[in-house]
Design a protein around this motif. Structure first.
Motif, short mmCIF file in Angstrom:
data_model
loop_
_atom_site.label_atom_id
_atom_site.label_comp_id
_atom_site.label_asym_id
_atom_site.label_seq_id
_atom_site.Cartn_x
_atom_site.Cartn_y
_atom_site.Cartn_z
N ALA A 42 4.58 91.20 48.96
CA ALA A 42 3.94 90.14 50.06
C ALA A 42 4.05 89.00 49.99
O ALA A 42 4.69 88.49 49.50
CB ALA A 42 2.27 90.13 49.30
N ARG A 43 3.13 88.33 50.88
CA ARG A 43 3.73 86.22 51.16
C ARG A 43 2.05 86.25 50.55
O ARG A 43 1.09 86.52 51.29
CB ARG A 43 3.85 86.37 52.31
N LEU A 44 2.14 85.09 49.44
CA LEU A 44 1.35 84.59 48.84
C LEU A 44 0.99 82.81 49.47
O LEU A 44 2.18 82.44 49.12
CB LEU A 44 0.73 84.93 47.38
N SER A 45 -0.37 82.76 50.11
CA SER A 45 -0.18 82.01 49.58
C SER A 45 -1.52 81.17 48.34
O SER A 45 -1.87 81.90 47.95
CB SER A 45 -1.22 81.35 51.06
N VAL A 46 -0.45 80.15 47.98
CA VAL A 46 -0.80 79.75 46.99
C VAL A 46 -2.15 78.26 46.77
O VAL A 46 -1.71 77.32 47.79
CB VAL A 46 0.05 79.34 45.63
N PRO A 47 -3.03 77.96 46.94
CA PRO A 47 -4.07 77.15 46.92
C PRO A 47 -3.07 76.12 46.18
O PRO A 47 -2.62 75.69 45.30
CB PRO A 47 -5.44 77.31 46.18
N THR A 48 -4.28 74.57 47.27
CA THR A 48 -3.83 73.51 46.86
C THR A 48 -4.47 72.94 45.39
O THR A 48 -5.79 73.95 45.13
CB THR A 48 -4.08 72.32 47.01
N LYS A 49 -4.29 72.21 44.42
CA LYS A 49 -4.86 71.49 43.40
C LYS A 49 -6.06 71.63 43.20
O LYS A 49 -7.00 72.49 42.61
CB LYS A 49 -4.89 70.91 42.75
N ASP A 50 -6.94 71.33 44.47
CA ASP A 50 -8.42 70.51 44.67
C ASP A 50 -8.93 72.04 45.57
O ASP A 50 -10.01 72.78 45.30
CB ASP A 50 -8.37 69.80 45.89
N LYS A 51 -8.27 72.97 45.90
CA LYS A 51 -8.99 74.81 46.73
C LYS A 51 -8.71 76.19 45.23
O LYS A 51 -9.31 76.53 45.44
CB LYS A 51 -7.68 74.06 48.16
N ALA A 52 -8.60 75.14 43.82
CA ALA A 52 -7.81 76.55 43.17
C ALA A 52 -9.19 76.62 42.45
O ALA A 52 -9.50 76.12 41.73
CB ALA A 52 -6.60 75.95 42.60
N THR A 53 -9.96 77.18 42.74
CA THR A 53 -11.37 77.38 41.61
C THR A 53 -11.15 78.67 40.89
O THR A 53 -10.22 79.23 41.13
CB THR A 53 -12.55 77.86 42.74
N ASP A 54 -12.07 78.78 39.67
CA ASP A 54 -11.85 80.09 38.99
C ASP A 54 -12.24 81.51 39.68
O ASP A 54 -12.02 82.60 38.57
CB ASP A 54 -12.74 79.65 37.88
N VAL A 55 -12.43 81.81 40.68
CA VAL A 55 -13.04 82.59 41.51
C VAL A 55 -11.59 83.33 42.25
O VAL A 55 -12.05 84.09 43.03
CB VAL A 55 -14.09 82.39 41.84
N HIS A 56 -10.77 82.41 42.51
CA HIS A 56 -9.98 83.01 43.35
C HIS A 56 -9.13 84.46 42.89
O HIS A 56 -8.56 84.41 42.23
CB HIS A 56 -9.00 81.37 43.25
N PRO A 57 -8.87 84.81 44.05
CA PRO A 57 -8.00 86.11 43.52
C PRO A 57 -6.63 86.26 42.36
O PRO A 57 -6.68 86.72 41.71
CB PRO A 57 -8.11 86.96 44.89
N LEU A 58 -6.11 84.63 42.57
CA LEU A 58 -4.65 85.09 41.83
C LEU A 58 -5.69 84.31 40.65
O LEU A 58 -4.89 84.96 39.62
CB LEU A 58 -4.05 83.89 43.04
N CYS A 59 -6.75 83.47 41.09
CA CYS A 59 -7.07 82.80 39.15
C CYS A 59 -7.20 84.34 38.93
O CYS A 59 -7.09 84.75 37.55
CB CYS A 59 -8.24 82.09 39.38
N VAL A 60 -8.53 85.12 39.25
CA VAL A 60 -8.86 86.52 38.56
C VAL A 60 -7.94 87.23 38.02
O VAL A 60 -8.03 87.96 36.95
CB VAL A 60 -9.74 87.51 39.58
N ALA A 61 -6.28 87.49 38.84
CA ALA A 61 -5.46 88.64 38.49
C ALA A 61 -4.43 88.46 37.84
O ALA A 61 -4.36 88.55 36.76
CB ALA A 61 -4.75 89.53 39.66
N LEU A 62 -4.24 86.73 37.52
CA LEU A 62 -3.82 86.25 36.49
C LEU A 62 -3.86 85.55 35.31
O LEU A 62 -3.04 85.75 33.93
CB LEU A 62 -2.31 85.00 37.61
N GLY A 63 -5.13 84.64 35.28
CA GLY A 63 -5.96 84.25 33.85
C GLY A 63 -6.24 82.78 34.34
O GLY A 63 -4.99 82.33 35.53
N LYS A 64 -6.78 82.65 33.98
CA LYS A 64 -6.77 80.19 34.12
C LYS A 64 -5.14 79.85 33.71
O LYS A 64 -4.94 79.54 34.85
CB LYS A 64 -7.64 80.16 33.76
N SER A 65 -4.86 80.12 32.61
CA SER A 65 -3.96 79.16 32.39
C SER A 65 -2.55 79.83 33.37
O SER A 65 -2.05 79.24 33.79
CB SER A 65 -3.13 80.62 31.16
#
Length: 161
Positions: A42-65
């Motif tokens: 798939a093609r993933l859109s990685v959010p910019t730092k100002d839009k990267a939240t802890d509830v973003h699906p990629l954050c939930v899937a990967l973990g914060k670090s």
């Protein structure tokens, strides 16, 4: 008795596609494999730092670090994730071989790797085929037998008299 677990292996990064090697460099092996395992192809859109939240699906899937590393490297970009099916399959097959080499039973190996007993046996066969069941086409067919005169004696009761 504790449940056996498969050993953790380090991957041969030279065998990976270049795009997956880059993800491993950024995220580390486990997180890169988790990402392509869930979203490979798939093609993933990685959010910019100002839009990267802890509830973003990629954050939930990967973990914060790992998510923070992904955003730092690719923030604001769309990345095409490679499919790593064949490499992942080979990695799991290697886990099966290592479990068996460590003396684990077929059942323990199947449980530790998430495969079925039959698949563990197939993998241990070496070529991916089931070596425990005879193939009905492998043997040479017997020479044809003459059935002349056998029409009236289908069970062969009169032969040998």
């Amino acid at each position: 008795m504790p449940t056996p677990t498969a050993a953790v292996y380090s991957m041969d990064q030279a065998a990976l596609p270049e795009s997956l090697r880059e993800l491993v460099r950024v995220l580390g092996e486990a997180d890169a494999l988790r990402l392509v395992g869930a979203h490979g192809g798939a093609r993933l859109s990685v959010p910019t730092k100002d839009k990267a939240t802890d509830v973003h699906p990629l954050c939930v899937a990967l973990g914060k670090s790992a998510f923070d590393k992904l955003v730092a490297e690719y923030g604001g970009e769309a990345i095409d994730l490679p499919k790593a099916d064949s490499y992942m399959r080979e990695l799991r097959h290697e886990q099966v071989r290592q479990c068996r080499a460590q003396g684990m039973t077929i059942d323990e190996t199947a449980e530790a790797t998430g495969y079925t007993r039959r698949h563990v046996m197939n993998i241990m066969g070496g070529d991916g085929r089931d070596t425990f069941t005879r193939d009905m086409f492998d043997d040479v067919a017997p020479a044809p037998r003459s059935y002349a005169g056998a029409a009236n004696d289908p069970f062969g009761l009169s032969s040998g008299r």
